[in-house]
Every structure is written in structure tokens, then in C-alpha cells.
Design an enzyme around this catalytic site. Sequence first.
Site, PDB file in Angstrom:
ATOM      1  N   ASP A   1     -13.984 -47.749 -14.368  1.00 15.00           N
ATOM      2  CA  ASP A   1     -14.549 -46.615 -13.617  1.00 15.00           C
ATOM      3  C   ASP A   1     -15.593 -46.967 -12.556  1.00 15.00           C
ATOM      4  O   ASP A   1     -16.582 -46.240 -12.383  1.00 15.00           O
ATOM      5  CB  ASP A   1     -15.149 -45.597 -14.593  1.00 15.00           C
ATOM      6  CG  ASP A   1     -14.109 -44.979 -15.506  1.00 15.00           C
ATOM      7  OD1 ASP A   1     -12.923 -45.361 -15.417  1.00 15.00           O
ATOM      8  OD2 ASP A   1     -14.472 -44.115 -16.313  1.00 15.00           O
TER       9      ASP A   1
ATOM     10  N   ASP B   1     -11.406 -42.348 -13.519  1.00  8.24           N
ATOM     11  CA  ASP B   1     -11.258 -40.922 -13.738  1.00  8.24           C
ATOM     12  C   ASP B   1     -10.484 -40.401 -12.539  1.00  8.24           C
ATOM     13  O   ASP B   1     -10.780 -40.769 -11.392  1.00  8.24           O
ATOM     14  CB  ASP B   1     -12.629 -40.233 -13.801  1.00  8.24           C
ATOM     15  CG  ASP B   1     -13.242 -40.243 -15.193  1.00  8.24           C
ATOM     16  OD1 ASP B   1     -12.674 -40.851 -16.108  1.00  8.24           O
ATOM     17  OD2 ASP B   1     -14.316 -39.630 -15.356  1.00  8.24           O
TER      18      ASP B   1
ATOM     19  N   HIS C   1      -9.483 -36.830 -12.000  1.00 10.25           N
ATOM     20  CA  HIS C   1      -9.459 -35.453 -12.478  1.00 10.25           C
ATOM     21  C   HIS C   1      -8.782 -34.484 -11.524  1.00 10.25           C
ATOM     22  O   HIS C   1      -8.949 -34.597 -10.310  1.00 10.25           O
ATOM     23  CB  HIS C   1     -10.891 -34.947 -12.692  1.00 10.25           C
ATOM     24  CG  HIS C   1     -11.666 -35.681 -13.728  1.00 10.25           C
ATOM     25  ND1 HIS C   1     -11.198 -35.916 -14.994  1.00 10.25           N
ATOM     26  CD2 HIS C   1     -12.920 -36.217 -13.691  1.00 10.25           C
ATOM     27  CE1 HIS C   1     -12.120 -36.567 -15.690  1.00 10.25           C
ATOM     28  NE2 HIS C   1     -13.164 -36.772 -14.917  1.00 10.25           N
TER      29      HIS C   1
ATOM     30  N   SER D   1     -13.779 -31.015 -18.283  1.00  9.33           N
ATOM     31  CA  SER D   1     -15.092 -31.658 -18.431  1.00  9.33           C
ATOM     32  C   SER D   1     -16.138 -31.125 -17.453  1.00  9.33           C
ATOM     33  O   SER D   1     -17.321 -31.392 -17.617  1.00  9.33           O
ATOM     34  CB  SER D   1     -14.966 -33.174 -18.258  1.00  9.33           C
ATOM     35  OG  SER D   1     -14.733 -33.506 -16.904  1.00  9.33           O
TER      36      SER D   1
ATOM     37  N   HIS E   1     -16.740 -34.282 -10.735  1.00  8.44           N
ATOM     38  CA  HIS E   1     -16.781 -35.690 -10.313  1.00  8.44           C
ATOM     39  C   HIS E   1     -15.372 -36.277 -10.315  1.00  8.44           C
ATOM     40  O   HIS E   1     -14.497 -35.819 -11.033  1.00  8.44           O
ATOM     41  CB  HIS E   1     -17.691 -36.509 -11.246  1.00  8.44           C
ATOM     42  CG  HIS E   1     -17.172 -36.599 -12.654  1.00  8.44           C
ATOM     43  ND1 HIS E   1     -17.311 -35.570 -13.563  1.00  8.44           N
ATOM     44  CD2 HIS E   1     -16.482 -37.572 -13.301  1.00  8.44           C
ATOM     45  CE1 HIS E   1     -16.745 -35.916 -14.710  1.00  8.44           C
ATOM     46  NE2 HIS E   1     -16.226 -37.124 -14.579  1.00  8.44           N
TER      47      HIS E   1
ATOM     48  N   LYS F   1      -6.990 -41.912 -15.703  1.00  7.70           N
ATOM     49  CA  LYS F   1      -7.186 -41.195 -16.968  1.00  7.70           C
ATOM     50  C   LYS F   1      -7.793 -39.825 -16.715  1.00  7.70           C
ATOM     51  O   LYS F   1      -8.304 -39.565 -15.629  1.00  7.70           O
ATOM     52  CB  LYS F   1      -8.042 -42.014 -17.930  1.00  7.70           C
ATOM     53  CG  LYS F   1      -9.409 -42.381 -17.409  1.00  7.70           C
ATOM     54  CD  LYS F   1     -10.093 -43.357 -18.356  1.00  7.70           C
ATOM     55  CE  LYS F   1     -11.434 -43.793 -17.845  1.00  7.70           C
ATOM     56  NZ  LYS F   1     -12.428 -42.773 -17.700  1.00  7.70           N
TER      57      LYS F   1
ATOM     58  N   GLU G   1      -9.826 -34.273 -22.023  1.00  8.92           N
ATOM     59  CA  GLU G   1     -10.834 -35.260 -21.645  1.00  8.92           C
ATOM     60  C   GLU G   1     -10.323 -36.630 -22.070  1.00  8.92           C
ATOM     61  O   GLU G   1      -9.532 -36.730 -23.017  1.00  8.92           O
ATOM     62  CB  GLU G   1     -12.160 -34.929 -22.346  1.00  8.92           C
ATOM     63  CG  GLU G   1     -13.315 -35.803 -21.946  1.00  8.92           C
ATOM     64  CD  GLU G   1     -13.573 -35.871 -20.454  1.00  8.92           C
ATOM     65  OE1 GLU G   1     -12.887 -36.657 -19.766  1.00  8.92           O
ATOM     66  OE2 GLU G   1     -14.464 -35.182 -19.969  1.00  8.92           O
TER      67      GLU G   1
ATOM     68  N   ALA H   1     -19.630 -46.093 -17.557  1.00  8.95           N
ATOM     69  CA  ALA H   1     -20.958 -46.229 -18.116  1.00  8.95           C
ATOM     70  C   ALA H   1     -20.806 -46.831 -19.516  1.00  8.95           C
ATOM     71  O   ALA H   1     -19.915 -46.456 -20.265  1.00  8.95           O
ATOM     72  CB  ALA H   1     -21.667 -44.876 -18.217  1.00  8.95           C
TER      73      ALA H   1
ATOM     74  N   CYS I   1     -17.397 -44.525 -21.117  1.00  4.35           N
ATOM     75  CA  CYS I   1     -16.042 -45.024 -20.870  1.00  4.35           C
ATOM     76  C   CYS I   1     -15.874 -46.500 -21.205  1.00  4.35           C
ATOM     77  O   CYS I   1     -14.812 -46.903 -21.686  1.00  4.35           O
ATOM     78  CB  CYS I   1     -15.629 -44.712 -19.438  1.00  4.35           C
ATOM     79  SG  CYS I   1     -15.547 -42.926 -19.150  1.00  4.35           S
TER      80      CYS I   1
END
Length: 188
Positions: A9, A51, A53, A59, A70, A93, A100, A128, A132
Site C-alpha cells: 500500500d 487499496d 476502493h 470503510s 481514500h 484489494k 473491507e 501501515a 495492512c
Amino acid sequence: MGEALIVVDMQRDFMPGGALPVPKGDKIIPLINECIKLFSKRGALIVATRDWHPPNHISFKENGGPWPRHCVRGTPGAEFVVELPPDTVIISKATEPDKEAYSGFEGTELAEILREKGIKKLYVCGVATEYCVRSTAMDALKLGFEVHLLRDAVKGIKPEDEEQAIRELEEKGAVIEDCYSLLEGPTC
């Protein structure tokens, strides 16, 4: 060699100034870029999770989740901030609105890709640490991979939570080491 570098990420929205910043997350970009070069040179598979999304992801705060909007797919905030080689395996993902996913293995084909390529040893870096990175490394351990967490190439949100995540990973069998030592070692 049967090894892969998993870059977790490293996206614009997770850097300072982004929508969901990891404090000092940008400080590990140069080291991760060097790790990518080292592992590429060693013939390792480079994998980058992200991510990705949909705009209406569960989320997001406006949808009852804990996080600000985000890494919406196709937006500048979802772009990678590290230098990835053209043959990098990109794992997207949290792509479904109602699911999530903190782990790079959750709802993806990452395990199948790694097994298909004969990968047994994973080196994990990114952000982080307590979210993740931890989830990806934990799932890798549960799936039977040998996991090495590159301590100097991860950043967390809260130092105490980051340290707890690292201790937990070590207790579950992850090897904790520094990318810097790999760069300085005889493998370069």
C-alpha cells in the site's frame, strides 16, 4: 530463488498530505525503492498491494466506516509512490463496496500467484504497520509462507501500536530484519 518482495500500500493517500496519511510514511520511499532494485536484481518476484476502493466503499466514514475517503480506484490518491518495475504483480484489494480487506491475501489471488511461481519466502514492507502490513504478513504466515518483515521499511500510525504489531508477528514466526542490512550485505 523462490522469494518475493511484498510492497504494501505505498500509495499517495497514505503519505503525508494524503487523505489517510501515515506519519512520515514518505520517509521510507527511498529505502523501499532500493529494496525493489535489490530484490529485482536477485530475481525475486515484486508484488505491490493497493487499496483500490470503489467510490461507495464500506470503510468510508460517509458509509458508516472508520476512515475518510481514500484510495478510490483511478484517482491520484490511489497511485503508487514507489518505483515499480514493469513486471510487478499488482494486487488490488478492498475492491467490492461491501467488503473491507486489510490483507493483500483477502479476496485476491495472491496466494495462488505465489504458489504457482514457487514462492516460499516473503519479504514484507510498506504501510501501515499495524493495519495492512500486519494483516498481510499474518495471513502469509497462516498460509505457510516464510515471512521476513523489513523493520526499517515499514511505517505505522502510532508507535506503540506499530511495536505491538511487530512483536505479534515475531511471536507468530516472522523474522524481523532490516532491508538496509540486506542492501549492505554480501547479496548486493
